[in-house]
Write a protein that holds these residues in place. Structure first.
Motif, short mmCIF file in Angstrom:
data_model
loop_
_atom_site.label_atom_id
_atom_site.label_comp_id
_atom_site.label_asym_id
_atom_site.label_seq_id
_atom_site.Cartn_x
_atom_site.Cartn_y
_atom_site.Cartn_z
N ALA A 74 110.90 112.71 61.46
CA ALA A 74 109.54 112.24 61.71
C ALA A 74 108.51 112.90 60.79
O ALA A 74 107.36 112.47 60.76
N ARG A 75 108.91 113.91 60.05
CA ARG A 75 108.00 114.58 59.12
C ARG A 75 108.00 113.86 57.78
O ARG A 75 109.00 113.28 57.38
N SER A 76 106.89 113.97 57.07
CA SER A 76 106.74 113.13 55.88
C SER A 76 107.30 113.71 54.59
O SER A 76 107.65 112.95 53.70
N THR A 77 107.37 115.03 54.47
CA THR A 77 107.89 115.59 53.22
C THR A 77 109.16 116.40 53.50
O THR A 77 109.36 116.91 54.62
N PRO A 78 109.99 116.57 52.48
CA PRO A 78 111.23 117.35 52.67
C PRO A 78 110.97 118.79 53.13
O PRO A 78 111.69 119.29 54.00
N THR A 79 109.96 119.44 52.59
CA THR A 79 109.67 120.81 53.01
C THR A 79 109.19 120.84 54.45
O THR A 79 109.59 121.72 55.23
N GLU A 80 108.36 119.88 54.84
CA GLU A 80 107.91 119.79 56.24
C GLU A 80 109.10 119.57 57.17
O GLU A 80 109.10 120.05 58.31
N ARG A 81 110.11 118.85 56.71
CA ARG A 81 111.29 118.60 57.54
C ARG A 81 112.05 119.89 57.79
O ARG A 81 112.57 120.12 58.89
N VAL A 82 112.12 120.75 56.79
CA VAL A 82 112.78 122.05 56.98
C VAL A 82 112.02 122.86 58.02
O VAL A 82 112.60 123.39 58.97
N LEU A 83 110.72 122.96 57.85
CA LEU A 83 109.90 123.74 58.78
C LEU A 83 109.84 123.12 60.17
O LEU A 83 109.64 123.82 61.17
N ALA A 84 110.06 121.80 60.24
CA ALA A 84 110.06 121.12 61.54
C ALA A 84 111.17 121.64 62.45
O ALA A 84 111.05 121.58 63.68
N VAL A 85 112.24 122.17 61.88
CA VAL A 85 113.29 122.77 62.70
C VAL A 85 112.69 123.87 63.58
O VAL A 85 112.99 123.97 64.77
N PHE A 86 111.80 124.66 63.01
CA PHE A 86 111.20 125.77 63.75
C PHE A 86 110.13 125.28 64.72
O PHE A 86 109.93 125.88 65.78
N ASP A 87 109.48 124.16 64.38
CA ASP A 87 108.55 123.55 65.34
C ASP A 87 109.31 122.99 66.54
O ASP A 87 108.86 123.10 67.68
N TYR A 88 110.47 122.40 66.26
CA TYR A 88 111.36 121.91 67.33
C TYR A 88 111.74 123.08 68.25
O TYR A 88 111.68 122.95 69.48
N LEU A 89 112.11 124.20 67.64
CA LEU A 89 112.47 125.37 68.45
C LEU A 89 111.28 125.83 69.29
O LEU A 89 111.45 126.17 70.46
N HIS A 90 110.10 125.84 68.71
CA HIS A 90 108.92 126.26 69.46
C HIS A 90 108.70 125.38 70.68
O HIS A 90 108.43 125.88 71.78
N VAL A 136 117.38 121.46 53.32
CA VAL A 136 117.05 122.39 52.25
C VAL A 136 117.32 121.76 50.88
O VAL A 136 116.48 121.82 49.97
N VAL A 137 118.47 121.13 50.74
CA VAL A 137 118.82 120.48 49.47
C VAL A 137 117.86 119.32 49.19
O VAL A 137 117.39 119.15 48.05
N ALA A 138 117.53 118.55 50.20
CA ALA A 138 116.58 117.45 50.02
C ALA A 138 115.20 117.96 49.61
O ALA A 138 114.45 117.26 48.93
N ALA A 139 114.88 119.20 49.99
CA ALA A 139 113.60 119.81 49.61
C ALA A 139 113.69 120.47 48.23
O ALA A 139 112.73 121.12 47.79
N GLY A 140 114.84 120.33 47.56
CA GLY A 140 115.00 120.86 46.21
C GLY A 140 115.21 122.36 46.15
O GLY A 140 115.02 122.97 45.10
N ARG A 141 115.61 122.94 47.26
CA ARG A 141 115.84 124.39 47.31
C ARG A 141 117.34 124.68 47.21
O ARG A 141 118.16 123.81 47.48
N ALA A 182 109.35 131.27 48.11
CA ALA A 182 110.00 132.13 47.11
C ALA A 182 111.00 131.35 46.25
O ALA A 182 111.42 131.85 45.21
N GLU A 183 111.38 130.18 46.70
CA GLU A 183 112.34 129.32 45.99
C GLU A 183 111.69 127.97 45.73
O GLU A 183 111.95 127.01 46.44
N PRO A 184 110.79 127.89 44.74
CA PRO A 184 110.12 126.61 44.52
C PRO A 184 111.11 125.49 44.24
O PRO A 184 112.21 125.75 43.72
N PRO A 185 110.73 124.25 44.55
CA PRO A 185 111.64 123.12 44.32
C PRO A 185 112.03 123.05 42.85
O PRO A 185 111.23 123.32 41.96
N SER A 186 113.29 122.70 42.62
CA SER A 186 113.76 122.61 41.24
C SER A 186 113.61 121.21 40.69
O SER A 186 113.38 120.27 41.35
#
Length: 186
Positions: A74-90, A136-141, A182-186
């Motif tokens: 449901a998140r719009s960007t790949p990085t937001e999707r990674v961080l959404a895991v922690f929002d889900y946990l919250h 993580v891979v989809a976010a280019g990390r 610390a790991e910008p997208p490649s």
């Protein structure tokens, strides 16, 4: 009562009771009473408590996978999707009945005596890590970042249960954000 209804009632009752009280503290008679399914029918469907525990964990595994996938997609960007895991946990940690991760709890209770439960727990945790890895891979990390994020998430699950607070999810999210930065997208 047909097979599907009886099975559903037993799984619902067992899941609730195991999560609230712990697996070893709940007897089959308590599950029978909470479900309204006769003891004879209970043992026809689940020949032992271990069979019931395994079925509860398998069903919960699928429910968690489906919910987490929907939440992150449901998140719009790949990085937001990674961080959404922690929002889900919250969101999960903030529920009034949060008692920790059912898989971690089951492993703690039965890991030494039930190889089947151990395998179900490991499969669930691998699937969680695989989901994170795909995000993580989809976010280019780099893929190895996923293992670090999984450790943060699982640590937050335990800490939130002990502390009785959803705050560990926010702390883990902040750490995850720093790792991603610390790991910008490649």
């Amino acid at each position: 009562m047909d097979h599907t209804t009886a099975e559903g009632r037993l799984l619902d009752a067992a899941d609730t009771l195991f999560y609230e009280r712990g697996i070893q503290a709940v007897g089959m008679d308590a599950i029978r009473a909470a479900s309204g399914v006769s003891l004879k029918r209970t043992y026809q469907l689940f020949p032992s408590k271990e069979h019931l525990v395994e079925a509860v964990l398998r069903r919960r595994d699928q429910a968690v996978r489906d919910a987490l996938e929907a939440y992150t997609l449901a998140r719009s960007t790949p990085t937001e999707r990674v961080l959404a895991v922690f929002d889900y946990l919250h969101d999960w940690f903030g529920q009034p009945d949060y008692r920790g991760c059912a898989f971690i709890n089951s492993f703690a209770e039965l890991g030494g005596s039930s190889p089947n439960v151990v395998e179900i727990v490991r499969t669930h945790k691998r699937a969680f890590a695989d989901h994170l890895a795909a995000l993580v891979v989809a976010a280019g990390r780099p893929p190895q970042l996923a293992a670090q994020l999984a450790l943060l998430a699982n640590g937050a699950m335990v800490t939130a249960a002990i502390a009785g607070s959803a705050a560990p999810a926010r702390e883990a999210r902040a750490a995850a954000s720093r790792l991603l930065d610390a790991e910008p997208p490649s």
